[in-house]
Design a protein around this motif. Structure first.
Motif, PDB file in Angstrom:
ATOM      1  N   LEU A  65       6.751  -3.764  11.918  1.00 25.82           N
ATOM      2  CA  LEU A  65       8.114  -3.238  11.945  1.00 25.82           C
ATOM      3  C   LEU A  65       8.138  -1.885  11.246  1.00 25.82           C
ATOM      4  O   LEU A  65       7.728  -1.762  10.088  1.00 25.82           O
ATOM      5  CB  LEU A  65       9.095  -4.183  11.249  1.00 25.82           C
ATOM      6  N   ASP A  66       8.602  -0.886  11.963  1.00 24.70           N
ATOM      7  CA  ASP A  66       8.798   0.454  11.398  1.00 24.70           C
ATOM      8  C   ASP A  66      10.226   0.526  10.885  1.00 24.70           C
ATOM      9  O   ASP A  66      11.156   0.838  11.622  1.00 24.70           O
ATOM     10  CB  ASP A  66       8.537   1.502  12.487  1.00 24.70           C
ATOM     11  N   GLU A  67      10.384   0.217   9.587  1.00 24.66           N
ATOM     12  CA  GLU A  67      11.714   0.260   8.965  1.00 24.66           C
ATOM     13  C   GLU A  67      11.865   1.506   8.096  1.00 24.66           C
ATOM     14  O   GLU A  67      12.596   1.494   7.104  1.00 24.66           O
ATOM     15  CB  GLU A  67      11.964  -1.011   8.146  1.00 24.66           C
ATOM     16  N   VAL A  68      11.207   2.574   8.499  1.00 20.41           N
ATOM     17  CA  VAL A  68      11.313   3.822   7.752  1.00 20.41           C
ATOM     18  C   VAL A  68      12.768   4.270   7.668  1.00 20.41           C
ATOM     19  O   VAL A  68      13.245   4.694   6.606  1.00 20.41           O
ATOM     20  CB  VAL A  68      10.427   4.903   8.401  1.00 20.41           C
ATOM     21  N   PHE A  99       0.871  -1.175   0.000  1.00 21.30           N
ATOM     22  CA  PHE A  99       0.000   0.000   0.000  1.00 21.30           C
ATOM     23  C   PHE A  99       0.905   1.222   0.000  1.00 21.30           C
ATOM     24  O   PHE A  99       1.667   1.444   0.943  1.00 21.30           O
ATOM     25  CB  PHE A  99      -0.922   0.020   1.225  1.00 21.30           C
ATOM     26  N   TYR A 100       0.829   2.019  -1.067  1.00 17.73           N
ATOM     27  CA  TYR A 100       1.679   3.195  -1.201  1.00 17.73           C
ATOM     28  C   TYR A 100       1.096   4.381  -0.438  1.00 17.73           C
ATOM     29  O   TYR A 100      -0.124   4.589  -0.395  1.00 17.73           O
ATOM     30  CB  TYR A 100       1.798   3.594  -2.669  1.00 17.73           C
ATOM     31  N   SER A 101       1.975   5.194   0.135  1.00 18.80           N
ATOM     32  CA  SER A 101       1.573   6.496   0.677  1.00 18.80           C
ATOM     33  C   SER A 101       2.744   7.455   0.522  1.00 18.80           C
ATOM     34  O   SER A 101       3.594   7.242  -0.344  1.00 18.80           O
ATOM     35  CB  SER A 101       1.066   6.391   2.119  1.00 18.80           C
ATOM     36  N   ASP A 102       2.805   8.492   1.360  1.00 15.88           N
ATOM     37  CA  ASP A 102       3.679   9.629   1.041  1.00 15.88           C
ATOM     38  C   ASP A 102       4.968   9.741   1.853  1.00 15.88           C
ATOM     39  O   ASP A 102       5.941  10.321   1.387  1.00 15.88           O
ATOM     40  CB  ASP A 102       2.894  10.939   1.215  1.00 15.88           C
ATOM     41  N   ASP A 103       4.953   9.277   3.095  1.00 19.41           N
ATOM     42  CA  ASP A 103       6.149   9.439   3.931  1.00 19.41           C
ATOM     43  C   ASP A 103       6.103   8.434   5.071  1.00 19.41           C
ATOM     44  O   ASP A 103       5.177   7.612   5.163  1.00 19.41           O
ATOM     45  CB  ASP A 103       6.268  10.872   4.471  1.00 19.41           C
ATOM     46  N   GLY A 104       7.106   8.486   5.947  1.00 19.62           N
ATOM     47  CA  GLY A 104       7.185   7.507   7.018  1.00 19.62           C
ATOM     48  C   GLY A 104       6.012   7.553   7.967  1.00 19.62           C
ATOM     49  O   GLY A 104       5.498   6.510   8.400  1.00 19.62           O
ATOM     50  N   SER A 105       5.558   8.759   8.311  1.00 25.03           N
ATOM     51  CA  SER A 105       4.420   8.885   9.220  1.00 25.03           C
ATOM     52  C   SER A 105       3.174   8.231   8.641  1.00 25.03           C
ATOM     53  O   SER A 105       2.450   7.509   9.341  1.00 25.03           O
ATOM     54  CB  SER A 105       4.131  10.360   9.506  1.00 25.03           C
ATOM     55  N   THR A 106       2.910   8.484   7.361  1.00 24.57           N
ATOM     56  CA  THR A 106       1.710   7.903   6.767  1.00 24.57           C
ATOM     57  C   THR A 106       1.847   6.393   6.591  1.00 24.57           C
ATOM     58  O   THR A 106       0.851   5.663   6.683  1.00 24.57           O
ATOM     59  CB  THR A 106       1.380   8.561   5.417  1.00 24.57           C
ATOM     60  N   ALA A 107       3.058   5.897   6.359  1.00 23.38           N
ATOM     61  CA  ALA A 107       3.256   4.451   6.281  1.00 23.38           C
ATOM     62  C   ALA A 107       2.893   3.789   7.605  1.00 23.38           C
ATOM     63  O   ALA A 107       2.268   2.721   7.635  1.00 23.38           O
ATOM     64  CB  ALA A 107       4.704   4.133   5.912  1.00 23.38           C
ATOM     65  N   VAL A 108       3.284   4.413   8.711  1.00 20.56           N
ATOM     66  CA  VAL A 108       2.934   3.887  10.034  1.00 20.56           C
ATOM     67  C   VAL A 108       1.434   4.027  10.283  1.00 20.56           C
ATOM     68  O   VAL A 108       0.787   3.113  10.810  1.00 20.56           O
ATOM     69  CB  VAL A 108       3.741   4.610  11.129  1.00 20.56           C
ATOM     70  N   GLU A 109       0.872   5.184   9.915  1.00 21.28           N
ATOM     71  CA  GLU A 109      -0.563   5.398  10.098  1.00 21.28           C
ATOM     72  C   GLU A 109      -1.354   4.311   9.367  1.00 21.28           C
ATOM     73  O   GLU A 109      -2.325   3.758   9.897  1.00 21.28           O
ATOM     74  CB  GLU A 109      -0.942   6.783   9.569  1.00 21.28           C
ATOM     75  N   VAL A 110      -0.947   3.994   8.153  1.00 25.23           N
ATOM     76  CA  VAL A 110      -1.599   2.940   7.385  1.00 25.23           C
ATOM     77  C   VAL A 110      -1.499   1.605   8.115  1.00 25.23           C
ATOM     78  O   VAL A 110      -2.480   0.851   8.216  1.00 25.23           O
ATOM     79  CB  VAL A 110      -0.984   2.851   5.974  1.00 25.23           C
ATOM     80  N   ALA A 111      -0.320   1.283   8.639  1.00 23.67           N
ATOM     81  CA  ALA A 111      -0.137   0.004   9.326  1.00 23.67           C
ATOM     82  C   ALA A 111      -1.032  -0.110  10.557  1.00 23.67           C
ATOM     83  O   ALA A 111      -1.648  -1.156  10.799  1.00 23.67           O
ATOM     84  CB  ALA A 111       1.326  -0.166   9.728  1.00 23.67           C
ATOM     85  N   LEU A 112      -1.127   0.956  11.341  1.00 24.75           N
ATOM     86  CA  LEU A 112      -1.964   0.930  12.539  1.00 24.75           C
ATOM     87  C   LEU A 112      -3.433   0.760  12.164  1.00 24.75           C
ATOM     88  O   LEU A 112      -4.170   0.007  12.809  1.00 24.75           O
ATOM     89  CB  LEU A 112      -1.758   2.212  13.343  1.00 24.75           C
ATOM     90  N   GLY A 133      -1.931   8.911  14.758  1.00 26.55           N
ATOM     91  CA  GLY A 133      -1.693   7.540  15.167  1.00 26.55           C
ATOM     92  C   GLY A 133      -0.222   7.263  15.425  1.00 26.55           C
ATOM     93  O   GLY A 133       0.142   6.598  16.401  1.00 26.55           O
ATOM     94  N   ALA A 134       0.637   7.759  14.535  1.00 28.87           N
ATOM     95  CA  ALA A 134       2.079   7.570  14.707  1.00 28.87           C
ATOM     96  C   ALA A 134       2.567   8.242  15.983  1.00 28.87           C
ATOM     97  O   ALA A 134       3.433   7.704  16.691  1.00 28.87           O
ATOM     98  CB  ALA A 134       2.821   8.120  13.496  1.00 28.87           C
ATOM     99  N   LEU A 156       7.988   1.308   5.156  1.00 30.87           N
ATOM    100  CA  LEU A 156       9.205   1.697   4.445  1.00 30.87           C
ATOM    101  C   LEU A 156       9.051   3.098   3.872  1.00 30.87           C
ATOM    102  O   LEU A 156       7.995   3.447   3.360  1.00 30.87           O
ATOM    103  CB  LEU A 156       9.490   0.718   3.300  1.00 30.87           C
ATOM    104  N   SER A 157      10.110   3.887   3.946  1.00 29.30           N
ATOM    105  CA  SER A 157      10.106   5.217   3.337  1.00 29.30           C
ATOM    106  C   SER A 157      11.547   5.701   3.254  1.00 29.30           C
ATOM    107  O   SER A 157      12.418   4.955   2.856  1.00 29.30           O
ATOM    108  CB  SER A 157       9.213   6.173   4.139  1.00 29.30           C
ATOM    109  N   LYS A 158      11.812   6.940   3.645  1.00 27.83           N
ATOM    110  CA  LYS A 158      13.133   7.584   3.648  1.00 27.83           C
ATOM    111  C   LYS A 158      13.979   7.195   2.439  1.00 27.83           C
ATOM    112  O   LYS A 158      13.931   7.832   1.409  1.00 27.83           O
ATOM    113  CB  LYS A 158      13.829   7.351   4.981  1.00 27.83           C
ATOM    114  N   GLY A 159      14.768   6.128   2.527  1.00 29.46           N
ATOM    115  CA  GLY A 159      15.663   5.778   1.434  1.00 29.46           C
ATOM    116  C   GLY A 159      14.998   5.151   0.230  1.00 29.46           C
ATOM    117  O   GLY A 159      15.686   4.834  -0.745  1.00 29.46           O
ATOM    118  N   LEU A 160      13.692   4.982   0.255  1.00 31.17           N
ATOM    119  CA  LEU A 160      12.985   4.277  -0.814  1.00 31.17           C
ATOM    120  C   LEU A 160      13.273   4.871  -2.188  1.00 31.17           C
ATOM    121  O   LEU A 160      13.448   4.141  -3.166  1.00 31.17           O
ATOM    122  CB  LEU A 160      11.479   4.296  -0.523  1.00 31.17           C
ATOM    123  N   THR A 161      13.323   6.199  -2.306  1.00 32.39           N
ATOM    124  CA  THR A 161      13.594   6.841  -3.600  1.00 32.39           C
ATOM    125  C   THR A 161      15.024   7.367  -3.689  1.00 32.39           C
ATOM    126  O   THR A 161      15.333   8.176  -4.572  1.00 32.39           O
ATOM    127  CB  THR A 161      12.618   8.001  -3.859  1.00 32.39           C
TER     128      THR A 161
END
Length: 439
Positions: free
Chosen positions: A250-253, A110-123, A153-154, A278-283
């Motif tokens: 796992l928060d591997e942002v 599931f794609y989103s925009d940054d580390g915070s939203t990746a965690v929000e999605v997971a929760l 949520g994060a 996942l985020s940060k180094g992704l791009t």
């Protein structure tokens, strides 16, 4: 119209609100004109060696030509398309390639925009996963000092990090347990690990069938001071979560994409979470993009004929094609033998230089995981607001180094393109500054 250096500084001072900054006391922001490799070029003619990978996102150095070309090519083909009705080649290929490198059946992105939203999605996924199965599970377990981002949520999951007191009334309750941080020569690590596991057992025992998920930054807690734990602890934690019938997030942002020495911390620890962020180094540091990757069974719990079972969440720029193209180019570089050799070389230099500083009286808790090296500086306060932090930051900027101590914690997290000479120069400056602080 060309604006002068002073004009641009004035515009910034008048209109721009910088993150994590007290504008009433902060020095004027450095005006960056460009960057290449590990070096940032400022408008005043100075150069800064980027030893924090520009907030941990820049994997391969600034303006890497392979990613520049990928971004340029994609911009000319497809810059953006609504992802609710469409898909595109970069999103499909990037999801496939990341899932190939993840353990087990982590196959649903599931794609989103940054580390915070990746965690929000997971929760949110964890919560609805149980609801879709007729269970109401509202308890989350997080670790003391954990930081998971700045959305509501994060923030709730990271409330013990100390960053969010201004918004405590906005947060939902999360159970926190001790994080068994460790360092070189730590003889008490097993006792700390057992205390953390006992605390987790207590939460599960007092909340039977109520725990939605356990969330942790694997191997390294970033923002709370590069606090590190052992892979062995993560394996024991996974076993506890499985026995309790809960989910593991796992928060591997920060830790993803090679930072721990393996492509993902979960691979290094030999565990498979239910959800990974996942985020940060992704791009490679080029564009904001994130993923929340779920196991097949999580995804299947959302299938059905009723829209109420679907995951009704999204972002305008979900799976932006340019960001996905940058991600593919970054993965090409990361998986290449040259990058893998540099990661090993960075870790070896870190180890040698850390060992050489342990005898200093103001150095404690030296620690290293992959390309992340850290130590505590004794004297001048402790914690994020320690007065020694700004003093060290200023001293490093004077020496042409971008280092941002986390309070009294000094860490180095360079891009993988860093040369031996550049990394040696950074460690020489660390040695010099620490020895001056002793005087």
């Amino acid at each position: 119209m060309t604006l002068s250096y002073d004009d641009l500084r004035a515009l910034d001072a008048r209109h721009v609100w910088h993150p994590f900054t007290q504008a009433g006391t902060a020095r004027p922001a450095i005006l960056a004109l460009g960057a290449r490799g590990a070096t940032i070029f400022a408008a005043d003619g100075r150069e800064y060696l980027d030893m924090v990978s520009s907030w941990w996102v820049n994997l391969h150095g600034h303006a890497h030509p392979a990613i520049v070309q990928a971004v340029a090519d994609q911009t000319g083909r497809l810059e953006q398309v609504i992802f609710a009705d469409f898909t595109h080649e970069p999103a499909a290929r990037l999801a496939h390639r990341v899932c190939k490198r993840l353990p087990g059946d982590l196959n649903r992105v599931f794609y989103s925009d940054d580390g915070s939203t990746a965690v929000e999605v997971a929760l949110k996924l964890a919560h609805q996963y149980w609801r879709n199965q007729g269970q109401h599970r509202s308890t989350y377990i997080a670790f003391e000092g954990g930081y998971h981002g700045d959305t509501a949520g994060a923030m709730s999951a990271g409330h013990s990090s100390g960053y969010f007191s201004a918004w405590k009334d906005m947060l939902f309750p999360v159970q926190t347990v001790p994080f068994p941080e460790t360092w070189d020569g730590d003889t008490g690590v097993e006792d700390k690990e057992q205390a953390a596991l006992d605390a987790i057992d207590m939460v599960f025992a007092t909340n039977p069938d109520r725990v939605s998920a356990v969330i942790i930054e694997p191997l390294i807690q970033g923002a709370s001071g590069m606090r590190m734990c052992r892979p062995e602890f993560l394996r024991m934690l996974e076993a506890k979560v499985r026995d309790a019938g809960s989910l593991l997030i796992l928060d591997e942002v920060m830790t993803g994409f090679g930072r721990t020495g393996d492509i993902f911390a979960c691979a290094k620890a030999g565990i498979t979470p239910d959800l990974i962020c996942l985020s940060k180094g992704l791009t490679g540091g080029f564009l904001p993009l994130s993923m929340t990757v779920a196991r097949d069974g999580i995804f299947e719990a959302f299938l059905g004929q009723d829209l109420s079972r679907a995951f009704l969440h999204g972002h305008s720029y979900t799976a932006n094609p340019i960001g996905c193209a940058a991600g593919l180019a970054s993965l090409d570089l990361l998986e290449g033998p040259a990058c893998q050799e540099r990661i090993k070389a960075i870790e070896a230099i870190h180890r040698s230089r850390l060992d050489g500083l342990k005898s200093l009286p103001n150095v404690a808790h030296a620690r290293l995981t992959g390309t992340v090296a850290a130590l505590d500086v004794i004297g001048g306060g402790k914690g994020y607001e320690a007065g020694i932090g700004p003093k060290m930051k200023a001293a490093f900027l004077e020496r042409g180094l971008l280092l941002r101590p986390l309070g009294n914690v000094l860490y180095l997290l360079p891009p993988y393109c860093i040369t031996d000479a550049e990394l040696g120069r950074a460690w020489d400056a660390v040695d010099e500054v620490l020895r001056q602080l002793v005087k």
